[in-house]
Design a protein around this motif. Structure first.
Motif, PDB file in Angstrom:
ATOM      1  N   LEU A 188       9.786   2.736  -5.197  1.00  9.63           N
ATOM      2  CA  LEU A 188       9.665   1.274  -5.167  1.00  9.63           C
ATOM      3  C   LEU A 188      10.509   0.657  -4.058  1.00  9.63           C
ATOM      4  O   LEU A 188      10.236  -0.454  -3.603  1.00  9.63           O
ATOM      5  N   THR A 204       4.236   6.855  -9.723  1.00  7.98           N
ATOM      6  CA  THR A 204       4.721   5.471  -9.662  1.00  7.98           C
ATOM      7  C   THR A 204       3.556   4.485  -9.640  1.00  7.98           C
ATOM      8  O   THR A 204       3.604   3.424 -10.273  1.00  7.98           O
ATOM      9  N   TYR A 205       2.507   4.824  -8.893  1.00  4.65           N
ATOM     10  CA  TYR A 205       1.350   3.918  -8.809  1.00  4.65           C
ATOM     11  C   TYR A 205       0.122   4.597  -9.432  1.00  4.65           C
ATOM     12  O   TYR A 205      -0.190   4.385 -10.592  1.00  4.65           O
ATOM     13  N   LEU A 221      14.472  -0.763 -11.355  1.00  3.01           N
ATOM     14  CA  LEU A 221      14.529  -1.567 -10.129  1.00  3.01           C
ATOM     15  C   LEU A 221      13.506  -2.685 -10.250  1.00  3.01           C
ATOM     16  O   LEU A 221      12.320  -2.417 -10.465  1.00  3.01           O
ATOM     17  N   VAL A 231      13.676  -5.896  -4.543  1.00  2.60           N
ATOM     18  CA  VAL A 231      14.192  -5.321  -3.295  1.00  2.60           C
ATOM     19  C   VAL A 231      14.154  -6.409  -2.221  1.00  2.60           C
ATOM     20  O   VAL A 231      13.087  -6.961  -1.939  1.00  2.60           O
ATOM     21  N   ARG A 264      12.148  -9.371  -3.090  1.00  4.88           N
ATOM     22  CA  ARG A 264      10.729  -9.156  -3.436  1.00  4.88           C
ATOM     23  C   ARG A 264      10.656  -8.468  -4.805  1.00  4.88           C
ATOM     24  O   ARG A 264      11.287  -7.424  -5.015  1.00  4.88           O
ATOM     25  N   VAL A 275       9.496  -6.011  -7.610  1.00  3.50           N
ATOM     26  CA  VAL A 275       8.797  -4.718  -7.584  1.00  3.50           C
ATOM     27  C   VAL A 275       8.564  -4.252  -9.020  1.00  3.50           C
ATOM     28  O   VAL A 275       9.299  -4.617  -9.937  1.00  3.50           O
ATOM     29  N   VAL A 276       7.525  -3.447  -9.198  1.00  2.00           N
ATOM     30  CA  VAL A 276       7.210  -2.936 -10.529  1.00  2.00           C
ATOM     31  C   VAL A 276       6.394  -1.661 -10.391  1.00  2.00           C
ATOM     32  O   VAL A 276       5.547  -1.537  -9.502  1.00  2.00           O
ATOM     33  N   LYS A 277       6.687  -0.698 -11.245  1.00  2.00           N
ATOM     34  CA  LYS A 277       5.942   0.555 -11.300  1.00  2.00           C
ATOM     35  C   LYS A 277       4.554   0.227 -11.839  1.00  2.00           C
ATOM     36  O   LYS A 277       4.406  -0.281 -12.947  1.00  2.00           O
ATOM     37  N   ARG A 278       3.514   0.506 -11.031  1.00  2.00           N
ATOM     38  CA  ARG A 278       2.208  -0.049 -11.347  1.00  2.00           C
ATOM     39  C   ARG A 278       1.513   0.636 -12.523  1.00  2.00           C
ATOM     40  O   ARG A 278       0.734   0.019 -13.238  1.00  2.00           O
TER      41      ARG A 278
END
Lengths: 428, 428
Positions: A204, A230-231, B322, B325, B328, B330-333
């Motif tokens: 991330l 992660t994605y 997290l 950043v 911005r 952020v996120v684990k999708r």
């Protein structure tokens, strides 16, 4: 390497008992205390002795400094005579017990502490804390090792348990056959191999997944593990091989239906030419989840929460009981009648093939020794001095051999009776 | 008072991520991490924040000495640049969070850590270890305090958990409203009142029960607790009053059907004129067993195993994610869509009567403040420096008030939904 002073890791009542006993001299009577479990956690078929190596160092360092004695005096826990006694305290008795990595069952006398009442009772809390926690972890971890059928396990549960318990858990899991731990203090203190590469946060942190993988490979080379969930996992695997090439050591999957994902991931890796790239899975794995993945193309398991919390049995149920005073067997009368007083010696009986059949525990006497019997107790402390102990690697091998020796039903994960019976022979 | 060096109480991968991120400069990006629970343990209606006071001291002492850096270099965990960075490491960012003793629910941002990626990710393991364990204990202990309905509780579970976890457990139980602990180190480190008198071993040490009671009373006076269940409880109570007289402070019963025994013991004590002698019960008590004794003439409860092991939920399920950043979100999708990126602020909404109704959590913005709202976050560390914190006694009172404020269903021991909902408002 002990990092904290152990003397006050002790229940208040140990000291009030000593205070009372010192006044009339009874605290100097010669006593024998034994550590055993009345029962195993529900459905468990064996316990694993763990923590004794750690314990011996703590007993060696078990002294009261001036600040500690002053605290006990000021708070009224002890009187002046006891303060004087504590300031000179050093355990001068004997400790015998089952080896680390040895199996135990209800009634097995896994630790025997002898000396004066005062010097032995003072160690009760610490002894039980160490053995109850470490043995709980080792038993759960041993079941996971069985479930993994030879595949490597990584212990990564430090974040789920108290920060110092985490170090002990890493040690106990390694004893039980795990290959690695994530815990660096366990690496430093006990020489256990540590492992770890990256978390989702690292991915991330970068603009996209490929940039994160490129940064990791630039730092660690292809001999690393890329975390691909992660994605999107399929795209993650494609990105991983695109960045690292088909020589990438491993990918890790930390979420989703690991059974389906492992299968799909293996096919995808193979189709990309990454036929040697390993698949590591993690995410709330316990012995049952590990067993359920036995037929899937998984190379390595990461287990966390379930290890450090004993997979449903966070404490081993060990107790510390006075069994002998000046050579006379004693026993609390109102409890389960199976409890037998007196210092006990134990052997494990085996078939000629090596399969264990029974444990024989004799109070105040020597068990008859048959050809395939094995005596279960060794010296840990003699006259206050620590004895030479096996290394952690040797204890790990000992447990591996013990698990080979029990009847095969004993390795089943499903609930059932203890793997072998314990026969306790009373004195006289 | 920290007794061990915290820096290596850390997962291996935190350091490999830092190594990779330092090479290309991304490790210096400004990041925000948040600690929260995705869900509460099954059936639980609230969590209790605990451990943050302990954590702040550990963060302050989180430095790498030469030996630790050398260990990491020699084992290949880090490169030379990272070794240099670690030897200068000192957390210089900010930590905000919910007060100790505050309640939390799924999604509550109980701790927010901001600074560079490297300095924040390095603390992940330690932060989670401390908060997961201490919060697990505090939540279980708080339920026992509710079940005890104003009667005093003594924490006596040290022997069931890792020896250092035991000290943290005593602290968390006191935070939750327990009156005493058996753990002396908790007394010394945190000023928690300690308690304890004698074990069965003390009675067994003497020729008979009366001799043991006489020795204890000679040392401690009548203001002591005599353990009456070593042999026969009725005779034990008669012996206790015969030896100490009807002014004896208390008797303790540690086995059997406590409900029946408490009733019989009260009648017997009263018939012996010991109408003021208290009855303390112990022996595998959890919140349900305590609740079941509500109508019995019990004055005090001793609880052990269930406290230190979280009464079925030995870890609080907190994660460290997290969320931002360089400003911005952020996120684990691939995870649950309810997860929202961005730094969050939280308020708890109340009726004019003071009853909590909802928690409002806003990403990258200020929650609207209504008249009975209470902001939930405070400063723990500012620019690397610890902020002034409430005392443990103040935190204990804070939790007591919080438990008064939640809807009454939230205090039920039976399984159910979280006591109040959390509404998370995404950025923008």
């Amino acid at each position: 390497m002990n990092l904290s002073r152990p003397a006050l890791l002790t229940d208040h009542y140990e000291l009030t008992m000593i205070s009372a006993g010192l006044r009339d001299g009874t605290a100097e009577r010669h006593c024998v205390f034994e550590v055993f479990a009345r029962r195993l956690p529900t459905g468990r078929r064996y316990g694993v002795v763990a923590g004794t190596g750690r314990l011996v160092e703590l007993v060696r360092d078990f002294r009261f400094d001036e600040t500690e004695v002053a605290f006990l005096r000021e708070t009224g826990v002890i009187d002046a005579e006891t303060a004087d006694w504590l300031s000179r305290y050093r355990f001068s008795g004997d400790i015998d017990g089952y080896a680390e990595g040895e199996l135990f069952f209800p009634g097995s006398p896994i630790l025997t502490v002898s000396g004066t009442f005062a010097e032995c009772v003072l160690l009760e809390t610490l002894i039980l804390s160490v053995l109850n926690y470490d043995s709980a972890v080792a038993a759960a971890a041993a079941r996971m090792v069985t479930a993994a059928r030879g595949r490597t396990l990584i212990e990564m549960g430090s974040r789920r348990v108290h920060e110092e318990a985490a170090v002990a858990a890493a040690r106990a899991a390694y004893l039980a056959g795990f290959g690695y731990t994530s815990n660096l203090a366990a690496g430093q203190r006990y020489g256990i191999p540590t492992a770890g590469t990256a978390a989702h946060a690292f991915t991330l942190l970068y603009e996209d997944e490929k940039a994160a993988f490129a940064a990791q490979v630039a730092a660690q080379g292809k001999n690393t593990t890329l975390l691909v969930d992660t994605y999107d996992i399929s795209q993650g695997i494609r990105n991983a091989i695109e960045v690292a090439g088909p020589d990438l050591r491993a990918v890790r999957i930390d979420s989703g239906d690991l059974s389906v994902l492992a299968h799909q991931s293996r096919e995808l890796l193979d189709s990309l030419g990454a036929t040697e790239t390993k698949i590591i899975v993690s995410g709330d794995l316990d012995e049952y989840a590990i067993a359920a993945l036995a037929a899937e193309p998984v190379d390595m398991y990461g287990a966390g929460t379930a290890v450090g919390t004993g997979s449903g049995a966070p404490t081993a149920g060990l107790v510390y009981k006075l069994v002998e005073v000046d050579g006379r067997p004693v026993v609390k009368r109102s409890e389960n009648k199976a409890t037998v007083g007196g210092r006990k010696l134990a052997v494990r009986r085996h078939k000629p093939t090596g399969t264990a059949t029974e444990e024989i525990v004799v109070s105040q006497g020597m068990p008859e020794q048959l050809p395939h019997d094995r005596a279960l107790q060794q010296s840990y402390v003699v006259g206050g001095e620590p004895a030479a102990l096996p290394t952690l690697v040797e204890s790990r091998e000992h447990l591996r051999q013990c698990l080979i020796s029990i009847p095969w039903e004993g390795l089943k994960l499903s609930g059932g009776d203890p793997a072998i019976p314990v026969t306790i022979v009373p004195a006289g």
